[in-house]
Design an enzyme around this catalytic site. Structure first.
Site, PDB file in Angstrom:
ATOM      1  N   GLY A 127       0.832  -1.199   0.000  1.00  0.00           N
ATOM      2  CA  GLY A 127       0.000   0.000   0.000  1.00  0.00           C
ATOM      3  C   GLY A 127       0.868   1.251   0.000  1.00  0.00           C
ATOM      4  O   GLY A 127       1.079   1.873   1.045  1.00  0.00           O
ATOM      5  N   TYR A 128       1.375   1.588  -1.154  1.00  0.00           N
ATOM      6  CA  TYR A 128       2.257   2.755  -1.279  1.00  0.00           C
ATOM      7  C   TYR A 128       1.603   3.862  -2.097  1.00  0.00           C
ATOM      8  O   TYR A 128       1.230   4.902  -1.582  1.00  0.00           O
ATOM      9  CB  TYR A 128       3.567   2.328  -1.964  1.00  0.00           C
ATOM     10  CG  TYR A 128       4.667   1.947  -1.025  1.00  0.00           C
ATOM     11  CD1 TYR A 128       4.383   1.463   0.248  1.00  0.00           C
ATOM     12  CD2 TYR A 128       6.003   2.057  -1.399  1.00  0.00           C
ATOM     13  CE1 TYR A 128       5.396   1.098   1.112  1.00  0.00           C
ATOM     14  CE2 TYR A 128       7.020   1.706  -0.540  1.00  0.00           C
ATOM     15  CZ  TYR A 128       6.714   1.223   0.714  1.00  0.00           C
ATOM     16  OH  TYR A 128       7.723   0.878   1.552  1.00  0.00           O
ATOM     17  N   GLU A 244      13.782  -3.247  -3.934  1.00  0.00           N
ATOM     18  CA  GLU A 244      12.904  -3.453  -5.082  1.00  0.00           C
ATOM     19  C   GLU A 244      13.688  -3.374  -6.388  1.00  0.00           C
ATOM     20  O   GLU A 244      13.295  -3.939  -7.381  1.00  0.00           O
ATOM     21  CB  GLU A 244      11.795  -2.389  -5.064  1.00  0.00           C
ATOM     22  CG  GLU A 244      10.586  -2.764  -5.895  1.00  0.00           C
ATOM     23  CD  GLU A 244       9.518  -1.654  -5.898  1.00  0.00           C
ATOM     24  OE1 GLU A 244       8.547  -1.823  -6.608  1.00  0.00           O
ATOM     25  OE2 GLU A 244       9.680  -0.648  -5.189  1.00  0.00           O
ATOM     26  N   GLU A 386      12.188   7.739 -15.318  1.00  0.00           N
ATOM     27  CA  GLU A 386      12.590   9.144 -15.164  1.00  0.00           C
ATOM     28  C   GLU A 386      13.144   9.383 -13.759  1.00  0.00           C
ATOM     29  O   GLU A 386      14.125  10.100 -13.586  1.00  0.00           O
ATOM     30  CB  GLU A 386      11.390  10.072 -15.426  1.00  0.00           C
ATOM     31  CG  GLU A 386      10.997  10.173 -16.889  1.00  0.00           C
ATOM     32  CD  GLU A 386      10.406   8.878 -17.458  1.00  0.00           C
ATOM     33  OE1 GLU A 386       9.756   8.127 -16.698  1.00  0.00           O
ATOM     34  OE2 GLU A 386      10.616   8.614 -18.654  1.00  0.00           O
TER      35      GLU A 386
END
Lengths: 399, 377
Positions: A127-128, A244, A386
């Site tokens: 839940g980010y 990640e 980006e």
């Protein structure tokens, strides 16, 4: 300078190959080759096979059930997994929340959560992101207000993968509105069965509801579920974001896909009397992709070699993310090109978990455009490409 | 697995860096380019004293060990400093052919002279019709009694005007593209019928076009067996291709570094242009290109030094030259663009680096040529 593995590493490689040959269920392999999704039960089954072998969490410290492997052994393992298409364990529990619990959780939290993650008994989701907080994650608004022994959570999270399977969600929530945005965020673990949580599936361009929006309406969360200190969540999350990014180059998967593209090209007419494998334009694209993959592989090996002599992974890993994802996306374009008319039928249902019918279309060509659509996510998630370029320009080039 | 440099490689690298810092600034380099020879004989002697001229020769031949990784370490540094001395022509190409093909007597005579800096050589291999394939040879070699008569035109003959010998590839038999039938001949540059038209290249090197009109040489001028030079020629060509890739790598990293530093000092709209994200991302892309190029050049050098097949080596070199060719366009053009007008002038070294990498892209085959070669192997 050499890129050779030691005799021990080579022996380990053989061991991993044999294990995968014998233990990775052929039914799953077939599904994955056909680009069909595994069911939750199948994913859990595979993870439990890895768990029983003791190989499910190579990146965990040994005391928590990790493997104690060297960086090279970890590299060999994930390479061999990728080469046969065996899925890595679902990352949310194993590689995302677990390291944060290990680093910042209490002893009780470690005992409570880590063994079930290791054994794949409990499924986690993330839940980010929020509808208005993407790359600028720290601007998140989902609030957690202290009320006695609980936090009361209100707001919504999005791009939540596998929420429909999940038992728990780890969330970044705002606990202080009066300070700099990064300094008012906390890291909270929430039981998905809590009253007030609802899930709304989001159907993506490939017709699959891969992600969800998660709504929190007056959800009461025990303060025991806070990780570390209140308002320190951003610091913890940044640690998680570095995790990640490892393994994101996807070299073995790329090799496997390239091999499949080559085979497919040899079986596809080019419309001028030859096959796509001899077509000068397509041949050149294949060669360029193969060369890029070699450059990427050796960039990863150079990073790995630095790790083996004890250097920390630098912001250079952003290169692996950018190049790996852009290369994967270029292979998606080739997939569509090979499929031709065959990519036009929109039949997402035949790739859904549990589909037992016959796949429509020659050579599974109906999956080509869906794969192309779905993989546009690669350059967006995990810190958009980006954002990775921002990291390089700031941390490496000093701009 | 170990990607760190050996102590010897580090010493080699430091010794080139030290020389460049002390003696080879941009102005010095430009004044050397302006001389008739296009290189400094004094520095060449120094290169010999420092042992650099021994690098691509085996220990058996009295050299440093003939490691491709060593060679790339050195070329990388040459590339950064725009070194114009004829290392590629005399040592890598000329010396490489002699070491591979000449008999012990000729080797014993010539190799020590190369390594001591007393002999300049040139390889006349490329032809107008042959594109970048060293086995595409139209120049003929015909036996007449005990002599051999050479006829043909050779292009991109680096260092031809300075060389004592030109090593000529010529065909004794077979079609123009057959690998069988090619021999190489050691031709003194003052032989009758040899005309050398020298010129300076776009990147400040001394090069030439060589006409061979009924050039008669003794049969003993042939290096190796008649018609059997192809294998050695290809292997030397791979090494030279790799050397160019490594040199380009150094030049590209230098361009990246200069561009980033310039963007931090150049002020427009009241701030340094390096604070603009539109430029930051492009410099991040330049960095990525340099890193990928470095990875694949290292890979090719390791493959050349390995015991793998000639096909695997050829593929590795073509992969590297192809990839660096694309990086040359990407990084080179962006370096000019981000510097703006100042990089269009001859005053700034960035423009000269751009010229150098443009030439290095062409030499021994550009990106498209090597992509095609990679795919066909």
């Amino acid at each position: 300078m050499n890129a050779d593995f030691t005799a021990d590493d080579l022996a380990f490689q053989v061991e991993v190959k044999e294990f995968l040959e014998n233990e990775f269920p052929s039914a799953y392999r077939k599904k994955i080759d056909a680009r069909q999704r595994l069911t939750k039960e199948e994913i859990v089954d595979w993870q439990k096979i890895l768990f029983r072998k003791g190989w499910v969490a190579p990146n965990w410290p040994e005391e928590y059930g990790g493997t104690g492997w060297t960086p090279t052994q970890k590299y060999i393992f994930s390479t061999e997994m990728g080469l046969v298409g065996a899925p890595e364990p679902v990352p949310f529990g194993m590689t995302m929340v677990a390291p944060v619990i290990m680093a910042y959780g209490t002893e009780e939290q470690k005992k409570r959560f880590l063994p079930d993650i290791l054994e794949s008994n409990v499924w986690w989701c993330q839940g980010y992101s929020e509808p208005n907080s993407g790359s600028d994650l720290a601007s998140l608004k989902t609030s957690a207000v202290r009320d006695g022994d609980h936090y009361v959570v209100n707001g919504s999270k999005t791009w939540n993968t596998y929420g429909q399977h999940a038992d728990w969600i780890f969330c970044l929530v705002r606990t202080d509105n009066t300070v700099k945005k990064q300094e008012g965020i906390s890291f909270l673990l929430i039981d998905m069965k809590s009253p007030g949580i609802t899930l709304k599936p989001i159907v993506l361009l490939d017709g699959h509801p891969e992600v969800n929006e998660v709504f929190f309406d007056e959800v009461r969360v025990p303060v025991d579920n806070l990780i570390g200190e209140e308002n320190k969540g951003w610091t913890y999350a940044k640690v998680l974001l570095t995790h990640e990014r490892t393994n994101i180059a996807g070299v073995p998967r790329g090799k496997r896909r390239l091999g499949s593209l080559k085979r497919q090209a040899a079986e596809t007419d080019d419309g001028f009397g030859g096959t796509m494998a001899d077509n000068p334009n397509f041949k050149r694209k294949l060669a360029q992709a193969e060369i890029e993959l070699l450059a990427l592989e050796y960039s990863e090996l150079r990073t790995l070699a630095a790790l083996t002599v004890g250097k920390a992974p630098g912001p250079e890993s952003s290169i692996l993310k950018i190049v790996g994802t852009e290369l994967a996306q270029s292979m998606d374009e080739m997939l569509v090109e090979l499929a031709g008319y065959g990519c036009l039928p929109f039949l997402p249902e035949q790739y859904e978990e549990g589909f037992e019918g016959e796949i429509f279309g020659p050579g599974n060509s109906a999956s080509a455009a869906l794969t192309y659509f779905n993989n546009r996510k690669l350059s967006i998630f995990g810190g958009s490409n980006e954002i990775q370029r921002n990291i390089i320009s700031k941390a490496v080039l000093g701009l | 697995m170990d990607f760190s440099q050996t102590e010897e490689q580090q010493m080699l690298q430091e010794s080139v860096q030290q020389f460049v810092r002390k003696s080879y600034d941009f102005d010095t380099r430009n004044s050397i380019v302006a001389t008739a020879e296009g290189y400094s004989a004094e520095f060449w002697k120094l290169f010999a004293e420092l042992g650099w001229l021994t690098v691509p020769f085996s220990e058996a031949d009295g050299g440093f060990g003939d490691s491709a990784v060593d060679l790339t370490v050195m070329m990388d540094e040459f590339g950064k400093a725009l070194v114009v001395e004829p290392y590629l022509a005399t040592v890598v190409l000329g010396g490489g052919i002699i070491a591979a093909l000449a008999d012990e007597k000729t080797k014993g005579e010539l190799l020590p002279q190369i390594m001591s800096g007393d002999l300049q050589l040139s390889l006349a291999s490329a032809e107008h019709g042959g594109r970048y394939n060293p086995l595409n040879v139209a120049t003929t070699a015909k036996a007449e009694g005990d002599s051999i008569v050479l006829d043909g035109v050779k292009t991109a003959v680096l260092n031809g005007s300075n060389a004592s010998y030109i090593i000529v590839t010529a065909r004794e038999s077979g079609d123009v593209s057959a690998s069988d039938g090619i021999s190489v001949f050691l031709v003194p540059t003052d032989s009758a019928g040899v005309s050398i038209q020298g010129f300076t290249t776009i990147d400040g090197r001394s090069s030439s076009e060589v006409k061979l009109e009924a050039v008669s040489v003794d049969a003993s001028a042939r290096l190796g067996l008649p018609g059997k030079a192809a294998e050695a020629l290809v292997l030397v060509n791979e090494k030279a291709t790799l050397a160019c890739a490594a040199e380009a790598l150094g030049a590209l990293e230098s361009m990246l570094h200069k561009t980033v530093e310039y963007s931090k000092t150049r002020k427009q709209f009241g701030t340094s242009i390096g604070t603009f994200q539109a430029l930051q991302h492009r410099m991040a892309d330049m960095f990525i290109q340099c890193q990928l190029a470095r990875s694949i050049v290292i890979r090719a050098a390791m493959k050349i030094d390995s015991s793998e097949s000639t096909v695997e080596k050829a593929k590795a070199v073509s992969a590297a030259k192809s990839r660096i060719g694309y990086a040359i366009k990407a990084v080179g053009q962006e370096a000019i663009q981000i510097h703006g007008g100042i990089a269009m002038t001859e005053e700034l070294d960035v423009g000269h680096l751009f010229r150098r990498v443009t030439a290095l892209d062409i030499m021994f085959g550009d990106a498209d040529y090597h992509t095609e070669r990679y795919a066909s192997l």
